[in-house]
Every structure is written in structure tokens, then in C-alpha cells.
Design a protein around this motif. Structure first.
Motif, PDB file in Angstrom:
ATOM      1  N   GLN A 111       0.821  -1.224   0.000  1.00 14.47           N
ATOM      2  CA  GLN A 111       0.000   0.000   0.000  1.00 14.47           C
ATOM      3  C   GLN A 111       0.849   1.265   0.000  1.00 14.47           C
ATOM      4  O   GLN A 111       0.364   2.328  -0.374  1.00 14.47           O
ATOM      5  CB  GLN A 111      -0.915   0.028   1.231  1.00 14.47           C
ATOM      6  CG  GLN A 111      -1.997  -1.035   1.200  1.00 14.47           C
ATOM      7  CD  GLN A 111      -2.859  -0.957   2.441  1.00 14.47           C
ATOM      8  OE1 GLN A 111      -2.493  -1.485   3.480  1.00 14.47           O
ATOM      9  NE2 GLN A 111      -3.986  -0.280   2.337  1.00 14.47           N
ATOM     10  N   HIS A 162      -6.812  -9.717   5.991  1.00 12.40           N
ATOM     11  CA  HIS A 162      -6.965  -8.579   5.083  1.00 12.40           C
ATOM     12  C   HIS A 162      -5.577  -8.066   4.645  1.00 12.40           C
ATOM     13  O   HIS A 162      -5.335  -7.850   3.450  1.00 12.40           O
ATOM     14  CB  HIS A 162      -7.765  -7.469   5.785  1.00 12.40           C
ATOM     15  CG  HIS A 162      -7.877  -6.202   4.999  1.00 12.40           C
ATOM     16  ND1 HIS A 162      -9.086  -5.711   4.562  1.00 12.40           N
ATOM     17  CD2 HIS A 162      -6.934  -5.313   4.568  1.00 12.40           C
ATOM     18  CE1 HIS A 162      -8.868  -4.588   3.888  1.00 12.40           C
ATOM     19  NE2 HIS A 162      -7.577  -4.320   3.890  1.00 12.40           N
ATOM     20  N   GLU A 163      -4.681  -7.902   5.618  1.00 12.33           N
ATOM     21  CA  GLU A 163      -3.336  -7.396   5.294  1.00 12.33           C
ATOM     22  C   GLU A 163      -2.549  -8.424   4.475  1.00 12.33           C
ATOM     23  O   GLU A 163      -1.830  -8.079   3.542  1.00 12.33           O
ATOM     24  CB  GLU A 163      -2.567  -7.031   6.571  1.00 12.33           C
ATOM     25  CG  GLU A 163      -3.227  -5.954   7.431  1.00 12.33           C
ATOM     26  CD  GLU A 163      -3.654  -4.725   6.653  1.00 12.33           C
ATOM     27  OE1 GLU A 163      -2.953  -4.345   5.701  1.00 12.33           O
ATOM     28  OE2 GLU A 163      -4.701  -4.148   6.984  1.00 12.33           O
ATOM     29  N   HIS A 219      -3.158  -8.305   0.861  1.00 11.80           N
ATOM     30  CA  HIS A 219      -2.424  -7.250   0.135  1.00 11.80           C
ATOM     31  C   HIS A 219      -1.098  -7.791  -0.418  1.00 11.80           C
ATOM     32  O   HIS A 219      -0.651  -7.360  -1.476  1.00 11.80           O
ATOM     33  CB  HIS A 219      -2.124  -6.068   1.060  1.00 11.80           C
ATOM     34  CG  HIS A 219      -3.259  -5.105   1.216  1.00 11.80           C
ATOM     35  ND1 HIS A 219      -3.770  -4.375   0.165  1.00 11.80           N
ATOM     36  CD2 HIS A 219      -3.967  -4.716   2.310  1.00 11.80           C
ATOM     37  CE1 HIS A 219      -4.748  -3.591   0.611  1.00 11.80           C
ATOM     38  NE2 HIS A 219      -4.892  -3.783   1.902  1.00 11.80           N
ATOM     39  N   CYS A 231     -10.572  -0.239   4.051  1.00  9.87           N
ATOM     40  CA  CYS A 231      -9.161  -0.319   3.650  1.00  9.87           C
ATOM     41  C   CYS A 231      -8.677   1.092   3.351  1.00  9.87           C
ATOM     42  O   CYS A 231      -9.394   1.871   2.715  1.00  9.87           O
ATOM     43  CB  CYS A 231      -9.040  -1.197   2.408  1.00  9.87           C
ATOM     44  SG  CYS A 231      -7.358  -1.350   1.784  1.00  9.87           S
TER      45      CYS A 231
HETATM   46 ZN   LIG Z   1      -6.325  -2.880   3.061  1.00  3.83          ZN
END
Ligand SMILES: [Zn+2]
Length: 191
Positions: A50, A140-141, A144, A98
Motif C-alpha cells: 500500500q 486482510h493485510e 495485500h 481499507c
Molecule cells: Zn487494506
């Protein structure tokens, strides 16, 4: 230093992350910047892709959930080179958001419990089992690192319903107080 966050349709978010070497340059500084960025954006997790670094690293700060989930008390952790080695068959729905997808919160179905192997910031290896909210944030992470964003996991009908909001994010029409990089449809050089 606060690092800008890549927005939803940025192609670099789709790159599969590489393992972090023990000689990764200035890892402590990167972690400090990631914690500062997470605080500034009021998030509960931040994965390296991210902030435009395709490496297997994310941080989780679950303390926001303390009043609802007591197990999140003092839970702020670094996960380096994580591997999820077990997932429960039982799944649960819970709303997710997010930092790369601001303003959208949707129920996502995920395994309730996971076991994960990872290194912490001191390169100590751990194998831990987490459940409910912590398991969810970690998954969730972790997604990524595989180039997966939570809207990918929504049923088609929900995807259709949020399409307009996603288009707005892609155009940069968002109301946020942290810096973001919106896609120009071109991959940008990773620093
Ligand atoms: Zn996220």
C-alpha cells in the motif's frame, strides 16, 4: 515520515510481494514510517504494497476494537514474511474497510481462525493462532501481499453496487486526511 498510500486501482497494489531479506535496507526506519502513516490515517492495518513496496511485510494495530473485542488490548504487531499455515473451515462475515479504498465498508466472509508463521521486527520467529477480529485484520493485510483487495472478495451483486464509489476513488474524489497516490494506469517506480 508519513508515506502516501496507493489508491484502489493502482496497478502496483496488484504486484505479488517478495520476501523481506534480513539485510533489507533501513527496515527500522521503514517500520517507523509505516506506524506513523497508520496513526495518521487512523487505520488498523497497513501492508507494505500500500505504500508502494512489494515486500512481505504488514503491521496491525487492533487496539481500536478494544471496547468490543477485549483480546485486542495492546495488540500492535509487525508481521514479516508471514505464511498462513492453517485456516478454520468456519467462516464469519464482518465489515471491512481499507486505507486504499476509502469510504467503503462491506461485509467480507473469511475464516474465523487462522494460524500464522511470521517474524517480528527483531527477526524472532513466531507461530500464533488468532481468531475473530485479529484473524480478520491479519487476513486482510495478508491479502495485500498477494495483490488482493477486499472488494475482490465481495459477491458480484455487492461489487456492482459499490462500482460508482470505486470509480470515484479512482478519479481521486475522496474525502481523506492522509496522502494518497491515485492511479495513472501506469506502474510507478518503486522506491
Ligand atoms: Zn487494506
Amino acid at each position: 515520515m508519513i508515506l502516501p498510500i496507493l489508491a484502489y486501482n493502482h496497478p502496483n497494489l496488484r504486484i505479488k510481494a517478495e520476501p523481506v531479506g534480513k539485510d533489507y535496507p533501513d527496515l527500522p526506519q521503514l517500520l517507523e514510517d509505516m506506524w506513523e502513516t497508520l496513526r495518521k490515517s487512523d487505520g488498523v492495518g497497513l501492508a507494505a504494497p500500500q505504500i508502494n513496496k512489494s515486500i512481505k511485510l504488514f503491521i496491525v494495530d487492533a487496539r481500536h476494537y478494544e471496547s468490543k473485542f477485549p483480546e485486542t488490548k495492546n495488540f500492535a504487531k509487525v508481521f514479516i514474511n508471514p505464511e498462513i499455515i492453517k485456516m478454520s473451515e468456519e467462516t464469519i462475515y464482518y465489515p471491512e474497510g481499507c486505507l486504499s479504498v476509502p469510504g467503503i465498508y462491506e461485509d467480507v466472509d473469511r475464516p474465523k481462525t487462522i494460524t500464522i508463521n511470521y517474524f517480528d521486527e527483531n527477526w524472532q520467529e513466531h507461530t500464533d493462532t488468532y481468531t475473530t477480529i485479529i484473524a480478520r485484520i491479519i487476513q486482510h493485510e495478508y491479502d495485500h501481499l498477494d495483490g488482493i483487495l477486499f472488494p475482490d472478495r465481495l459477491p458480484m451483486v455487492r461489487k456492482v453496487l459499490i462500482k460508482k464509489k470505486l470509480d470515484n476513488i479512482n478519479k481521486g474524489n475522496v474525502n481523506i486526511d492522509y496522502p494518497m497516490i491515485f492511479s495513472n494506469k501506469k506502474k510507478i517506480k518503486q522506491s
